[in-house]
Scaffold this active site. Structure first.
Site, short mmCIF file in Angstrom:
data_model
loop_
_atom_site.label_atom_id
_atom_site.label_comp_id
_atom_site.label_asym_id
_atom_site.label_seq_id
_atom_site.Cartn_x
_atom_site.Cartn_y
_atom_site.Cartn_z
N ARG A 266 0.44 -1.50 -0.01
CA ARG A 266 0.34 -0.13 0.06
C ARG A 266 0.52 0.35 0.02
O ARG A 266 0.43 2.84 0.34
CB ARG A 266 -1.18 -0.09 1.37
N1 EPU Z 1 -11.69 -12.48 7.36
C1 EPU Z 1 -12.29 -12.56 9.15
N2 EPU Z 1 -13.09 -11.77 9.14
C2 EPU Z 1 -13.77 -10.85 8.69
C3 EPU Z 1 -13.48 -10.38 6.93
C4 EPU Z 1 -11.83 -10.95 7.33
O1 EPU Z 1 -12.81 -13.86 9.90
O2 EPU Z 1 -14.50 -9.97 8.64
C5 EPU Z 1 -10.48 -13.46 7.36
C6 EPU Z 1 -11.02 -13.86 5.81
O3 EPU Z 1 -11.92 -15.20 6.64
C7 EPU Z 1 -9.87 -14.42 5.68
C8 EPU Z 1 -8.80 -13.07 6.10
O4 EPU Z 1 -9.15 -13.18 7.25
O5 EPU Z 1 -9.11 -16.15 6.23
C9 EPU Z 1 -8.31 -12.55 5.12
O6 EPU Z 1 -9.03 -11.61 4.47
P1 EPU Z 1 -9.63 -11.71 2.87
O7 EPU Z 1 -9.84 -12.46 1.82
O8 EPU Z 1 -10.86 -10.91 2.86
O9 EPU Z 1 -8.15 -10.74 2.52
P2 EPU Z 1 -8.35 -9.05 3.69
O10 EPU Z 1 -6.44 -9.11 4.23
O11 EPU Z 1 -9.03 -8.60 4.48
C10 EPU Z 1 -7.11 -7.49 1.89
C11 EPU Z 1 -6.93 -6.38 1.39
C12 EPU Z 1 -8.11 -6.20 0.58
C13 EPU Z 1 -8.20 -6.87 -0.61
C14 EPU Z 1 -8.23 -8.41 0.01
C15 EPU Z 1 -8.88 -9.13 -0.98
C16 EPU Z 1 -5.86 -5.21 2.87
C17 EPU Z 1 -6.49 -3.69 3.69
N3 EPU Z 1 -6.75 -5.52 2.18
O12 EPU Z 1 -7.85 -8.27 2.54
O13 EPU Z 1 -8.01 -4.60 -0.07
O14 EPU Z 1 -9.12 -6.37 -1.29
O15 EPU Z 1 -7.86 -8.19 0.16
O16 EPU Z 1 -7.35 -9.30 -2.01
O17 EPU Z 1 -4.29 -5.59 2.74
C18 EPU Z 1 -8.29 -2.77 0.37
O18 EPU Z 1 -6.80 -2.21 0.82
O19 EPU Z 1 -9.21 -1.37 0.62
C19 EPU Z 1 -8.81 -3.53 0.05
C20 EPU Z 1 -10.21 -4.03 0.25
#
Ligand code: EPU
Length: 292
Positions: free
Chosen positions: A170
Site C-alpha cells: 500500500r
Molecule cells: N476475515 C474474517 N472476518 C472478516 C474479514 C476477513 O475472519 O470480517 C478473514 C478471512 O476469512 C480470511 C482473512 O481474514 O481468512 C483475510 O480476509 P480477506 O481475504 O478478505 O483479505 P484481507 O486481508 O482482509 C486484503 C486487502 C483488500 C483486498 C483483499 C482481497 C488489506 C488491508 N486488504 O483484505 O484490500 O481486497 O485482501 O485481495 O490489505 C483495500 O485495500 O481497501 C482492500 C479492500
C-alpha cells in the site's frame, strides 16, 4: 493577485466534498478546481505554490474521509478527458492519472493484455491506485508499471523511469502531487479467457466485501502476518455502531456510513476499533484510508 484571478472558470469556493467521496461525508474545500488540461493544471499549481496555498489531489474519493469541518486550501481533481485517456500500443498500456482503474483493466482485457485483471472491483482512479499500490491477493498494480509522468507541488512535470519506481504494501515512490500518466508492460493472452477470469474475480470481490455501500475500502492496513478484518472480527466488533457509522457485517475491515452519519461518527468508531483490538490482541492497527 489572489487565487481565483485568471482561473474564474475552473476554481470554485467552498465546494462541498461529500459528493466527491464514497463515504459522502465531510465539509467543504476552501477552493476546488477541475482543470481542462495539463497547461492549465500546471499554471494553477504554480499559483497555489506562489500564494502558499496548501494543495491536494483528489481522485474518485474511494479511500478518503473528509472531516466535518472541511479543509483549507485547494483540492484539484483530474476529471476532464485530457487526464483520462487510455491507449494501447502492443503490450504497453498507457493510462491518464484521472482515468478509472476499472476502465484501464477492462480496456487491457478487451485488447488481450493480461496482468491487471486481478484488480477488478477496486474503485478509484489509476493515479490513486498506483500511488497507494492497490492490490489483491492476486498481485499489485506496481508490478506492471514501467514509467510515470508526475507533477510536483511546485508545478514541475517530471518523468519517472522504471528504476525510479519502488512499490511496497500500500505504498509507492510516486509521492508527488499528481500522477499525470503511467505506462504498464502487460502480457499477451486470449481476450476470452481474460474476460472469464475478470468475471470470476469480480464475483469473489462482490461476495467478500460490502460493495455498493457508503464506505471507503479497507479502513486499516493488514499488520504484518495477519489480517485486520480477521482481528476486528475476532474482537467481536462486527455490527458495532457509533451514530450512523457501523462495522460491516460482511467484512470487519470496512466501516459503513448509514443515513445521518457524520465524519465524527466514523472517526470515533475507528478509535474504538483501534483501542479494542489493541487491548484484546496487543496489536496496533494503522490506517489505510486517508483522513483529510
Ligand atoms: N476475515 C474474517 N472476518 C472478516 C474479514 C476477513 O475472519 O470480517 C478473514 C478471512 O476469512 C480470511 C482473512 O481474514 O481468512 C483475510 O480476509 P480477506 O481475504 O478478505 O483479505 P484481507 O486481508 O482482509 C486484503 C486487502 C483488500 C483486498 C483483499 C482481497 C488489506 C488491508 N486488504 O483484505 O484490500 O481486497 O485482501 O485481495 O490489505 C483495500 O485495500 O481497501 C482492500 C479492500
Amino acid at each position: 493577485m489572489g487565487l481565483t484571478t485568471g482561473f474564474e472558470k475552473i476554481v470554485r469556493q467552498d465546494e462541498p466534498l461529500q459528493m466527491h467521496t464514497w463515504f459522502q461525508l465531510g465539509g467543504p474545500a476552501e477552493y476546488f478546481a477541475e482543470p481542462e488540461n495539463t497547461d492549465q493544471l500546471v499554471e494553477l499549481v504554480c499559483r497555489c505554490h506562489e500564494e502558499g496555498v496548501p494543495t491536494r489531489l483528489l481522485g474518485r474519493g474511494s479511500n478518503i474521509l473528509v472531516r466535518d469541518e472541511g479543509l483549507p486550501g485547494m483540492v484539484i481533481r483530474l476529471f476532464k478527458p485530457a487526464f483520462c485517456d487510455i491507449r494501447v500500443d502492443g503490450c504497453v498500456l498507457t493510462v491518464g492519472g484521472g482515468a478509472k482503474l476499472g476502465r484501464a483493466i477492462t480496456t487491457a482485457v478487451h485488447e488481450g493484455l493480461a496482468g491487471l485483471e486481478t484488480l477488478i472491483g477496486i474503485p478509484g482512479t489509476l493515479g490513486g491506485a498506483l500511488h497507494g499500490n492497490a492490490a489483491t491477493h492476486g498481485g499489485d498494480i506496481g508490478q506492471w508499471a514501467t514509467g510515470a509522468t508526475v507533477l510536483t507541488l511546485t508545478g514541475e512535470v517530471l518523468q519517472r523511469t522504471h528504476d525510479d519506481l519502488v512499490f511496497g504494501y500500500r505504498q509507492s515512490s510516486l509521492n508527488e502531487l499528481a500522477i499525470l500518466e503511467a505506462t504498464f508492460d502487460l502480457e499477451e493472452d486470449d481476450p476470452k479467457e481474460l474476460a472469464k477470469q475478470l468475471q470470476k474475480n469480480w464475483i469473489v470481490k462482490k461476495s467478500d466485501q460490502p460493495m455498493g455501500h457508503q464506505c471507503a475500502g479497507c479502513v486499516f492496513k493488514n499488520p504484518r502476518g495477519s489480517s485486520a478484518g480477521e482481528l476486528i472480527d475476532g474482537a467481536g466488533l462486527k455490527g458495532t455502531r457509533i451514530g450512523g457509522a457501523v462495522v460491516s457485517d460482511r467484512h470487519a475491515n470496512f466501516v459503513i456510513a448509514e443515513s445521518e452519519c457524520t465524519s465524527q461518527d466514523v472517526l470515533r468508531l475507528i478509535d474504538l476499533i483501534r483501542t479494542q483490538v489493541h487491548d484484546r490482541m496487543g496489536i496496533e492497527l494503522e490506517l489505510e484510508m486517508e483522513i483529510w
